[in-house]
Design an enzyme around this catalytic site. Structure first.
Site, short mmCIF file in Angstrom:
data_model
loop_
_atom_site.label_atom_id
_atom_site.label_comp_id
_atom_site.label_asym_id
_atom_site.label_seq_id
_atom_site.Cartn_x
_atom_site.Cartn_y
_atom_site.Cartn_z
N ALA A 38 -0.76 1.96 16.73
CA ALA A 38 0.00 1.51 18.22
C ALA A 38 0.46 0.43 17.67
CB ALA A 38 -1.48 1.33 19.05
N SER A 87 -5.00 4.93 17.32
CA SER A 87 -4.32 3.04 18.26
C SER A 87 -5.53 2.86 17.97
CB SER A 87 -4.63 4.72 19.76
OG SER A 87 -4.84 2.66 20.36
N HIS A 104 3.77 4.36 12.93
CA HIS A 104 2.83 4.96 12.67
C HIS A 104 1.01 4.45 13.61
CE1 HIS A 104 1.31 1.01 11.12
NE2 HIS A 104 1.08 1.21 10.23
N VAL A 110 -12.33 5.83 8.14
CA VAL A 110 -12.63 7.29 7.94
C VAL A 110 -13.32 7.94 9.56
CG1 VAL A 110 -13.59 9.09 6.84
CG2 VAL A 110 -12.34 7.55 5.43
N HIS A 132 3.05 6.76 6.01
CA HIS A 132 4.14 5.89 5.19
C HIS A 132 4.17 5.11 4.32
CE1 HIS A 132 0.24 4.87 7.07
NE2 HIS A 132 0.76 3.30 6.93
N ASN A 133 4.71 3.74 4.28
CA ASN A 133 5.54 2.65 3.65
C ASN A 133 5.28 3.81 2.10
OD1 ASN A 133 3.67 0.90 4.74
ND2 ASN A 133 2.24 0.56 3.90
N ASP A 144 0.51 -1.46 0.25
CA ASP A 144 -0.11 0.34 -0.09
C ASP A 144 1.06 1.74 0.07
OD1 ASP A 144 -2.22 1.47 0.05
OD2 ASP A 144 -2.53 1.08 2.24
#
Length: 467
Positions: A396, A371, A394, A229, A337-338, A148
């Site tokens: 928990a 979280s 990114h 979302v 991230h990724n 992703d």
């Protein structure tokens, strides 16, 4: 044989075994040697087979001679790993499983590895562990980036208080159901415009041209799994980056990535990397592409386009929901991230920094560390810690696998947890239940060297896949 016509059985008798050789021989003899007897044709064909090198430059027979030319076998040698893994920094070791730690050790045995770090939310993944950060020398690892590509968090803050969430709960739920869509193949079903769809990079490679239509259809939608979302409450103190008055605000937080575009890019270039970069079995998913190679340049271009597409999806998510509700954001925070970044190291050299499920935390850079569906996450500002390659977690991070979480959780148990925290859930699988995740407070404590907390986000109306 006299004036017989040349047949396949005649050719098989002289050890013409492949269909290609037989077809070419029949065609060439019929076209250029039709006045020769079958015996003469066969004699010539035997000589071509046994002395192919004499015919490689022949005007007509060269294509048949090529069939008998021995193929040049390219011997690809397996790349040797370093005998000892290079040292890497670990934050929150007690929260990290041994298999994730071992994955990082394997990564640090790669000859291209320069520096590494493991974030406190780390758990096992493909290639790099989730929460792994790796600096390499002029090389990019597609599975070090992940499937992703460019997955991100984005938070809009509205000048509205907690009463808005209660008063307009029905409208918020309707907007989430009608203006978002989740899962593999998910599409919103209404026309959207965004400049990303007109980017010239979509014409740069056959793969990107092929994926353009999917990108158009999936714009503004979200993935499955832990993507969400959600509306919730944002708490900020007097000292905050937006100069807002201390107190509570309504927030819209999204977590999603580059959809089918990124997934297809990742799989395509991972296979190419594995073919070009032979590694021992524990590290095969860490196969890399040299950035000076054509494939490396293609991947880098494609990865950056996918990252921008992920941002465009978030742009549309926030735009569509804000428009439907008639509200306007007063502040926004995003981080991803990724991904892989070209970044200067302390010694002045440039490295490729892979952050697989880890986010940039350069000094003063804002980010969101969520979280679970029922627990508060944090808005943070990076401290630029070099031993962490200026990174942070990114989220928990999972403590239980999806299957183990499902074994321990029922719908009734999940409902009790959500009722206690006054959270409304739309969709969401049992494998995303709050027990699947580590304690966010312990994770944050383990990375206090990496980030400063500047705000808090508490989810209240959560939309996920499987609605």
């Amino acid at each position: 044989m006299g004036k017989q016509k040349l047949k396949g059985k005649n050719l098989r008798a002289i050890q013409y075994s492949s269909n290609k050789a037989i077809s070419l021989a029949v065609s060439l003899m019929a076209k250029y040697y039709k006045h020769s007897t079958v015996e003469e044709q066969l004699k010539l064909l035997i000589d071509i087979k046994e002395n192919y090198q004499n015919y490689l430059n022949h005007e007509h027979l060269n294509i048949l001679a090529e069939v008998f030319k021995p193929s040049e076998k390219v011997i690809r040698q397996e790349i040797a790993l370093l005998e000892e893994a290079k040292d890497f920094q670990v934050f929150g070791r007690k929260h990290i499983s041994s298999n994730a730690y071992q994955q990082m050790k394997w990564a640090m045995k790669l000859p291209i590895a320069k520096q590494g770090a493991l974030m406190p939310d780390a758990h096992q993944g493909y290639g790099l562990p989730i929460g792994g950060v790796l600096a390499t020398e002029n090389a990019v690892i597609p599975y070090g980036v992940g499937v992703d590509i460019g997955c991100r968090m984005s938070l809009s803050i509205y000048d509205l208080d907690a009463k808005y969430l209660q008063r307009y709960q029905y409208q918020l739920k309707v907007a989430l159901k009608e203006k978002t869509n989740f899962g593999t193949g998910g599409e919103l079903g209404f026309s959207q415009k965004h400049e990303i769809l007109d980017r010239k990079e979509f014409a740069a490679t056959p793969l990107l041209r092929q994926l353009h239509g999917k990108a158009v259809r999936q714009l503004g939608s979200s993935g499955s799994g832990n993507h969400f979302v959600e509306f919730g409450l944002v708490e900020v103190g007097t000292d905050n980056p937006w100069n807002l008055k201390a107190g509570e605000y309504v927030g819209l937080l999204a977590h999603s990535g580059s959809r089918g575009l990124g997934a297809n890019i990742a799989m395509h270039y991972t296979e190419i990397a594995k073919q070009k970069c032979l590694l021992p079995s524990p590290t095969q998913n860490l196969a890399w592409l040299d950035l000076d190679s054509e494939e490396g340049q293609e991947y880098w271009l494609s990865m950056n386009l996918a990252g921008d597409y992920a941002k465009a999806c978030h742009d549309q998510i926030h735009y569509n929901l804000s428009k439907a509700l008639g509200i306007k954001a007063i502040a926004k925070v995003e981080n991803h991230h990724n991904f892989a970044w070209k970044q200067k190291q302390a010694d002045g050299s440039e490295s490729i920094i892979h952050r697989k499920g880890a986010t940039p935390a350069e000094k003063g850079v804002l980010g969101i560390i969520p979280s679970s569906m029922s627990s508060a996450g944090y808005i943070v500002s990076g401290r630029g810690e070099t031993t962490a390659l200026q990174s942070a977690s990114h989220g928990a991070g999972r403590q239980f696998s999806r299957s183990k979480t499902r074994e321990q959780m029922t719908r009734s148990k999940l409902k009790k947890i959500l009722n206690k925290e006054q959270v409304t859930l739309i969709g969401g699988g049992l494998d995303e239940a709050p027990i699947a995740y580590k304690d966010i407070e312990a994770v944050m404590l383990s990375q206090r060297e990496l980030v400063d907390v500047v705000g808090k986000f508490t989810p209240k109306i959560v939309r996920m896949d499987k609605a």
